[in-house]
Design a protein around this motif. Structure first.
Motif, PDB file in Angstrom:
ATOM      1  N   ASP A 268     -44.290  37.970  14.549  1.00 53.87           N
ATOM      2  CA  ASP A 268     -43.270  37.123  15.157  1.00 53.87           C
ATOM      3  C   ASP A 268     -43.607  35.658  14.863  1.00 53.87           C
ATOM      4  O   ASP A 268     -44.770  35.269  14.798  1.00 53.87           O
ATOM      5  CB  ASP A 268     -43.136  37.373  16.660  1.00 53.87           C
ATOM      6  CG  ASP A 268     -44.449  37.278  17.439  1.00 53.87           C
ATOM      7  OD1 ASP A 268     -44.606  38.039  18.420  1.00 53.87           O
ATOM      8  OD2 ASP A 268     -45.306  36.467  17.045  1.00 53.87           O
TER       9      ASP A 268
ATOM     10  N   TYR B 223     -36.838  45.328  25.875  1.00 51.68           N
ATOM     11  CA  TYR B 223     -38.109  45.771  26.468  1.00 51.68           C
ATOM     12  C   TYR B 223     -37.841  46.798  27.567  1.00 51.68           C
ATOM     13  O   TYR B 223     -36.823  46.711  28.256  1.00 51.68           O
ATOM     14  CB  TYR B 223     -38.797  44.581  27.148  1.00 51.68           C
ATOM     15  CG  TYR B 223     -39.549  43.644  26.247  1.00 51.68           C
ATOM     16  CD1 TYR B 223     -39.277  42.274  26.265  1.00 51.68           C
ATOM     17  CD2 TYR B 223     -40.561  44.100  25.399  1.00 51.68           C
ATOM     18  CE1 TYR B 223     -39.989  41.386  25.474  1.00 51.68           C
ATOM     19  CE2 TYR B 223     -41.266  43.218  24.608  1.00 51.68           C
ATOM     20  CZ  TYR B 223     -40.983  41.865  24.648  1.00 51.68           C
ATOM     21  OH  TYR B 223     -41.688  40.994  23.858  1.00 51.68           O
TER      22      TYR B 223
ATOM     23  N   ARG C  62     -38.646  48.428  22.654  1.00 50.05           N
ATOM     24  CA  ARG C  62     -40.021  47.984  22.868  1.00 50.05           C
ATOM     25  C   ARG C  62     -40.526  48.617  24.161  1.00 50.05           C
ATOM     26  O   ARG C  62     -40.287  48.129  25.252  1.00 50.05           O
ATOM     27  CB  ARG C  62     -40.087  46.462  22.912  1.00 50.05           C
ATOM     28  CG  ARG C  62     -39.392  45.823  21.718  1.00 50.05           C
ATOM     29  CD  ARG C  62     -39.361  44.313  21.807  1.00 50.05           C
ATOM     30  NE  ARG C  62     -40.575  43.743  21.186  1.00 50.05           N
ATOM     31  CZ  ARG C  62     -40.789  42.431  21.095  1.00 50.05           C
ATOM     32  NH1 ARG C  62     -39.922  41.572  21.614  1.00 50.05           N
ATOM     33  NH2 ARG C  62     -41.874  41.971  20.512  1.00 50.05           N
TER      34      ARG C  62
ATOM     35  N   GLU D 101     -39.700  38.682  16.366  1.00 47.62           N
ATOM     36  CA  GLU D 101     -39.294  37.675  17.358  1.00 47.62           C
ATOM     37  C   GLU D 101     -39.120  36.335  16.660  1.00 47.62           C
ATOM     38  O   GLU D 101     -40.078  35.612  16.438  1.00 47.62           O
ATOM     39  CB  GLU D 101     -40.353  37.544  18.461  1.00 47.62           C
ATOM     40  CG  GLU D 101     -40.371  38.685  19.418  1.00 47.62           C
ATOM     41  CD  GLU D 101     -41.345  38.441  20.545  1.00 47.62           C
ATOM     42  OE1 GLU D 101     -41.667  37.273  20.825  1.00 47.62           O
ATOM     43  OE2 GLU D 101     -41.816  39.422  21.137  1.00 47.62           O
TER      44      GLU D 101
ATOM     45  N   TRP E  60     -37.209  28.738  23.848  1.00 45.01           N
ATOM     46  CA  TRP E  60     -38.545  29.004  24.376  1.00 45.01           C
ATOM     47  C   TRP E  60     -38.500  29.039  25.894  1.00 45.01           C
ATOM     48  O   TRP E  60     -37.487  28.611  26.488  1.00 45.01           O
ATOM     49  CB  TRP E  60     -39.524  27.935  23.876  1.00 45.01           C
ATOM     50  CG  TRP E  60     -40.962  28.289  24.008  1.00 45.01           C
ATOM     51  CD1 TRP E  60     -41.871  27.692  24.840  1.00 45.01           C
ATOM     52  CD2 TRP E  60     -41.672  29.322  23.317  1.00 45.01           C
ATOM     53  NE1 TRP E  60     -43.108  28.283  24.707  1.00 45.01           N
ATOM     54  CE2 TRP E  60     -43.010  29.292  23.775  1.00 45.01           C
ATOM     55  CE3 TRP E  60     -41.315  30.294  22.358  1.00 45.01           C
ATOM     56  CZ2 TRP E  60     -43.969  30.186  23.307  1.00 45.01           C
ATOM     57  CZ3 TRP E  60     -42.277  31.159  21.895  1.00 45.01           C
ATOM     58  CH2 TRP E  60     -43.603  31.104  22.357  1.00 45.01           C
TER      59      TRP E  60
ATOM     60  N   TYR F   3     -37.899  32.910  17.347  1.00 43.78           N
ATOM     61  CA  TYR F   3     -37.572  32.210  18.583  1.00 43.78           C
ATOM     62  C   TYR F   3     -36.427  31.237  18.392  1.00 43.78           C
ATOM     63  O   TYR F   3     -36.561  30.248  17.698  1.00 43.78           O
ATOM     64  CB  TYR F   3     -38.818  31.489  19.130  1.00 43.78           C
ATOM     65  CG  TYR F   3     -39.956  32.442  19.327  1.00 43.78           C
ATOM     66  CD1 TYR F   3     -41.096  32.382  18.526  1.00 43.78           C
ATOM     67  CD2 TYR F   3     -39.863  33.456  20.262  1.00 43.78           C
ATOM     68  CE1 TYR F   3     -42.116  33.296  18.666  1.00 43.78           C
ATOM     69  CE2 TYR F   3     -40.882  34.379  20.423  1.00 43.78           C
ATOM     70  CZ  TYR F   3     -42.005  34.303  19.614  1.00 43.78           C
ATOM     71  OH  TYR F   3     -43.004  35.212  19.760  1.00 43.78           O
TER      72      TYR F   3
ATOM     73  N   ILE G 188     -45.519  44.669  27.800  1.00 47.19           N
ATOM     74  CA  ILE G 188     -44.432  44.064  27.025  1.00 47.19           C
ATOM     75  C   ILE G 188     -44.495  42.539  26.976  1.00 47.19           C
ATOM     76  O   ILE G 188     -43.903  41.949  26.061  1.00 47.19           O
ATOM     77  CB  ILE G 188     -43.058  44.475  27.589  1.00 47.19           C
ATOM     78  CG1 ILE G 188     -42.924  44.017  29.055  1.00 47.19           C
ATOM     79  CG2 ILE G 188     -42.807  45.964  27.443  1.00 47.19           C
ATOM     80  CD1 ILE G 188     -41.513  44.084  29.597  1.00 47.19           C
ATOM     81  N   CYS G 189     -45.155  41.900  27.895  1.00 42.74           N
ATOM     82  CA  CYS G 189     -45.149  40.434  28.014  1.00 42.74           C
ATOM     83  C   CYS G 189     -43.777  39.972  28.482  1.00 42.74           C
ATOM     84  O   CYS G 189     -43.387  40.294  29.603  1.00 42.74           O
ATOM     85  CB  CYS G 189     -45.569  39.754  26.719  1.00 42.74           C
ATOM     86  SG  CYS G 189     -45.879  38.008  26.938  1.00 42.74           S
ATOM     87  N   GLY G 190     -43.035  39.263  27.686  1.00 38.36           N
ATOM     88  CA  GLY G 190     -41.658  38.943  28.012  1.00 38.36           C
ATOM     89  C   GLY G 190     -41.484  38.104  29.256  1.00 38.36           C
ATOM     90  O   GLY G 190     -40.448  38.111  29.899  1.00 38.36           O
ATOM     91  N   GLU G 191     -42.506  37.339  29.597  1.00 43.38           N
ATOM     92  CA  GLU G 191     -42.451  36.479  30.795  1.00 43.38           C
ATOM     93  C   GLU G 191     -42.070  37.328  32.015  1.00 43.38           C
ATOM     94  O   GLU G 191     -41.438  36.852  32.950  1.00 43.38           O
ATOM     95  CB  GLU G 191     -41.459  35.337  30.624  1.00 43.38           C
ATOM     96  CG  GLU G 191     -41.922  34.238  29.654  1.00 43.38           C
ATOM     97  CD  GLU G 191     -42.076  34.746  28.229  1.00 43.38           C
ATOM     98  OE1 GLU G 191     -41.056  35.105  27.594  1.00 43.38           O
ATOM     99  OE2 GLU G 191     -43.203  34.840  27.749  1.00 43.38           O
TER     100      GLU G 191
ATOM    101  N   ASN H  67     -47.579  45.416  22.785  1.00 38.37           N
ATOM    102  CA  ASN H  67     -46.957  44.160  22.367  1.00 38.37           C
ATOM    103  C   ASN H  67     -48.024  43.086  22.168  1.00 38.37           C
ATOM    104  O   ASN H  67     -48.830  42.832  23.069  1.00 38.37           O
ATOM    105  CB  ASN H  67     -45.936  43.689  23.399  1.00 38.37           C
ATOM    106  CG  ASN H  67     -45.142  42.496  22.883  1.00 38.37           C
ATOM    107  OD1 ASN H  67     -44.534  42.583  21.820  1.00 38.37           O
ATOM    108  ND2 ASN H  67     -45.207  41.390  23.588  1.00 38.37           N
ATOM    109  N   GLU H  68     -48.002  42.506  20.967  1.00 39.72           N
ATOM    110  CA  GLU H  68     -48.983  41.446  20.638  1.00 39.72           C
ATOM    111  C   GLU H  68     -50.381  41.839  21.105  1.00 39.72           C
ATOM    112  O   GLU H  68     -51.117  41.059  21.720  1.00 39.72           O
ATOM    113  CB  GLU H  68     -48.546  40.129  21.284  1.00 39.72           C
ATOM    114  CG  GLU H  68     -47.304  39.538  20.671  1.00 39.72           C
ATOM    115  CD  GLU H  68     -47.133  38.057  21.010  1.00 39.72           C
ATOM    116  OE1 GLU H  68     -47.450  37.676  22.148  1.00 39.72           O
ATOM    117  OE2 GLU H  68     -46.691  37.302  20.132  1.00 39.72           O
TER     118      GLU H  68
HETATM  119  C1  LIG Z   1     -48.330  31.749  21.185  1.00 37.73           C
HETATM  120  C2  LIG Z   1     -47.562  32.747  22.007  1.00 37.73           C
HETATM  121  C3  LIG Z   1     -48.453  33.848  22.577  1.00 37.73           C
HETATM  122  C4  LIG Z   1     -47.740  34.549  23.677  1.00 37.73           C
HETATM  123  N1  LIG Z   1     -46.539  35.209  23.195  1.00 37.73           N
HETATM  124  C5  LIG Z   1     -45.344  34.891  23.593  1.00 37.73           C
HETATM  125  S1  LIG Z   1     -44.922  33.600  24.588  1.00 37.73           S
HETATM  126  C6  LIG Z   1     -43.165  33.861  24.489  1.00 37.73           C
HETATM  127  C7  LIG Z   1     -42.990  35.199  23.799  1.00 37.73           C
HETATM  128  C8  LIG Z   1     -42.614  36.354  24.777  1.00 37.73           C
HETATM  129  O1  LIG Z   1     -43.534  36.433  25.810  1.00 37.73           O
HETATM  130  C9  LIG Z   1     -42.600  37.674  24.016  1.00 37.73           C
HETATM  131  O2  LIG Z   1     -42.331  38.736  24.912  1.00 37.73           O
HETATM  132  C10 LIG Z   1     -43.923  37.935  23.349  1.00 37.73           C
HETATM  133  O3  LIG Z   1     -43.847  39.121  22.593  1.00 37.73           O
HETATM  134  C11 LIG Z   1     -44.304  36.774  22.428  1.00 37.73           C
HETATM  135  N2  LIG Z   1     -44.270  35.553  23.211  1.00 37.73           N
END
Ligand SMILES: CCCC/N=C1\SC[C@@H]2[C@H](O)[C@H](O)[C@@H](O)CN12
Length: 635
Positions: free
Chosen positions: A233, A75, A113, A260, A265, A262, A118-121, A179-180
């Motif tokens: 993913d 990312y 990415r 992705e 988690w 997993y 990006i999300c990715g926590e 992303n998503e």
């Molecule tokens: C049901 C999951 C929806 C949220 N998506 C998530 S939670 C863990 C992972 C990472 O954040 C990742 O960066 C996301 O693209 C997908 N994802």
């Protein structure tokens, strides 16, 4: 979108015509990626450079490479590089270009990415907090203030990315947009269209742009757009085929991609540490790869030294460690999961197998010579190596017929097949008759090996080949077709590596027919003192010959010993291109579906020249490769 199809197409089986310039494309007819016009499937792992000190980047990348990955996915967190509006930092631990160069040096392609989200926590999914100065801003939409900031950010980031595209001799084979997005409420197609225009403006029209969404039609509804290849993913445990049919709703044709997978988690403060069982991961991974799909998994755990960790809603802040129960721990240590995944990947590393008798025309520069009785090597003007003696069965041998060398004239070993079916081995002084079966007129082949001329005493005039007549059920066999074989020369040209051939099945079928096993391995560049001298070990192989980069390393015969390893001088190895390895196995390789082991040889650091019978017997037990395997998986 294209018309839906109920079929689940999987990977393309054949190579397409090769292209001269560097290209990376989607082939919608053959449902695969093409790299330089040839089938390409990536098995990638996620690594977030933003969560690892650059000092460790090479270490982690090498470990990912040694797991059998051929690509990484990373990312680009916007807020990591533009902490305040208009001020950018791409130095030190934030040097994206340095990271990309290291990937290139390590022989890993890159799936980038690039966001902007990006999300990715990662804090606010990578979006800079200063965007919230405009209280009414609608993030991840065509909100003009948001887009103005995105445009400015991308005008800095994407020109840095472009030189690293595969088409420009870099490692980046594809770029993810957003992303998503299908999980976000806005569902703003104008926003996605704007991003496509922006990415195309800076990166050009050749790069593959894609999206990633959860494996649900509802996600794909808002997350996908014409011009962006839709990927999904999902983690382990589901029905892989059904999950990929979700992708087929958006992309009826093209490569299957799980962006992705997993392997673990995320964690939240106050909650139990998340883990996913390694066998569970390995089983699903096996299923995904067996479909020929491309996939990325979270491979390298990371850490959040900076305070960039995000949170989930309902509000739950995430812990500092991004261990993720990943195959590589946050300290970079391989876990059991790493080795389990490596084992799965090894099974699908593809090379090719060719029967010697299939390649006779290619191997014989002078072509066949007809002779009433067999001719020796020297009569065929050949001194060393192998010669093929071909005949047609003059009688029906549905019931076994004895094939004999009454005067012990096989010099020195003959591998006998009828219509490419192994019949047995005739061996000088040891086995002068075997039973063979086959219909009248079937093709009888004897691959005769010269295992060395007597070098002392009265018998040094040691002729090679079939030096006396053979009999079939006591009738002398006549009217031979004899092929002198130029194996060294053909292997040296690398020609066997280029033969067009359908992708071999999941496993090379176990065979006892003399065969060439052809593969390649990359030695990463940039590692001090690499390559070094090494030794090649043929765990579980029987007898044959091996070449690396056309250099004949000699004969291996672990079933006989006492030598079990072959010395490999460093000077024949290279880091600049993949090293070609060709093995001519004359009897039986340790691989094949029923053995559930792929064809692999090992590079070890100590020679074994004194094996005992006990040692050799161990070679043929089904050895768990997990702890021993340091080698190269290839067919
Ligand atoms: C049901 C999951 C929806 C949220 N998506 C998530 S939670 C863990 C992972 C990472 O954040 C990742 O960066 C996301 O693209 C997908 N994802």
């Amino acid at each position: 979108k294209r018309k839906n199809s109920g079929l689940l197409y999987i990977h393309c089986p054949f190579r397409s015509s090769s292209s001269s310039s560097r290209t990376f494309q989607i082939d919608y007819d053959k449902d695969c990626f093409l790299k330089d016009g040839e089938l390409f499937r990536y098995i990638s792992g996620s690594i977030h450079y933003s969560r690892i000190p650059q000092y460790y980047w090479k270490d982690r990348l090498l470990k990912m490479y040694m797991a059998g990955l051929n690509a990484i996915q990373t990312y680009v967190p916007w807020n990591y590089h533009e902490p305040t509006p208009g001020h950018y930092n791409f130095t030190g631990d934030k040097s994206l270009e340095h990271f990309l160069q290291l990937c290139n040096d390590t022989g890993l392609f890159v799936i980038l990415r690039a966001g902007p989200y990006i999300c990715g926590e990662w804090d606010m999914g990578g979006l800079p907090a200063w965007l919230l100065q405009k209280k009414s801003i609608v993030l991840r939409s065509s909100d003009p203030d948001y887009l103005a900031s995105v445009d400015r950010w991308m005008s800095v980031l994407l020109p840095k990315v472009k030189p690293f595209l595969y088409q420009n001799n870099g490692p980046i084979i594809s770029v993810q947009v957003e992303n998503e997005y299908g999980s976000y409420f806005a569902c703003d197609y104008d926003y996605l269209r704007h991003l496509v225009k922006l990415f195309r403006y800076y990166l050009g029209n050749d790069v593959v742009l894609f999206t990633t969404d959860g494996a649900g039609k509802s996600y794909l509804k808002c997350g996908t757009l014409q011009g962006l290849y839709a990927t999904i993913d999902f983690g382990p445990g589901g029905n892989v085929t059904q999950l990929f049919t979700v992708q087929r709703h958006a992309e009826p044709r093209g490569p299957l991609v799980n962006s992705e997978f997993y392997t673990g988690w995320l964690d939240h403060w106050g909650q139990k540490h998340s883990t996913i069982n390694k066998a569970f991961v390995a089983k699903s991974l096996d299923e995904i790869l067996a479909l020929g799909a491309n996939k990325n998994m979270l491979q390298c755990a990371l850490n959040e030294f900076c305070s960039s960790k995000g949170a989930n809603s309902p509000y739950l802040p995430q812990v500092t460690s991004y261990d993720y129960d990943a195959p590589l721990s946050e300290a970079g240590d391989p876990t059991d999961k790493y080795f389990a995944i490596r084992e799965v990947i090894r099974k699908v590393r593809r090379g090719h197998i060719y029967y010697v008798t299939e390649l006779v025309e290619l191997l014989s520069f002078s072509g066949p010579v007809k002779s009433h009785y067999p001719l020796t090597f020297v009569e065929m003007q050949q001194s060393f190596g192998f010669m093929l003696y071909r005949n047609a069965l003059p009688r029906n041998c549905s019931d076994p017929c004895p094939l004999s060398s009454p005067l012990n004239g096989v010099h020195d070993r003959a591998y006998v097949t009828v219509d490419q079916v192994f019949q047995g081995i005739l061996e000088r002084n040891k086995i002068i008759s075997i039973n063979i079966t086959g219909r009248a007129g079937a093709q009888l082949d004897l691959l005769v090996e010269n295992t060395g001329r007597i070098n002392h005493g009265k018998d040094i005039n040691d002729a090679k080949g079939l030096v006396t007549n053979l009999t079939l059920a006591s009738d002398i066999l006549t009217d031979w077709t004899i092929f002198s074989l130029n194996i060294d020369e053909v292997v040296a040209t690398g020609h066997l590596n280029k033969l067009q051939r359908p992708q071999s099945p999941m496993y090379t079928p176990a065979t006892t027919v003399p065969s060439f096993y052809v593969g390649a391995f990359q030695i990463p560049s940039g590692i001090p003192y690499m390559p070094q001298d090494t030794y090649l070990k043929f765990q579980g192989w029987s007898k044959g010959q091996v070449w690396i980069n056309g250099f004949n390393l000699g004969r291996y015969w672990p079933t006989k010993g006492p030598q079990l390893t072959l010395y490999v001088p460093a000077h024949i190895l290279t880091t600049s291109v993949p090293n070609n390895i060709t093995v001519l196995e004359l009897e039986r390789a340790p691989c094949g579906e029923e053995l559930n082991t792929p064809c692999a040889v090992e590079f070890v650091d100590t020679p074994v020249l004194n094996s005992t019978t006990t040692d050799r017997n161990k070679l043929f037990q089904k050895v768990s490769w997990l702890d021993k395997y340091q080698g190269i998986g290839f067919y």
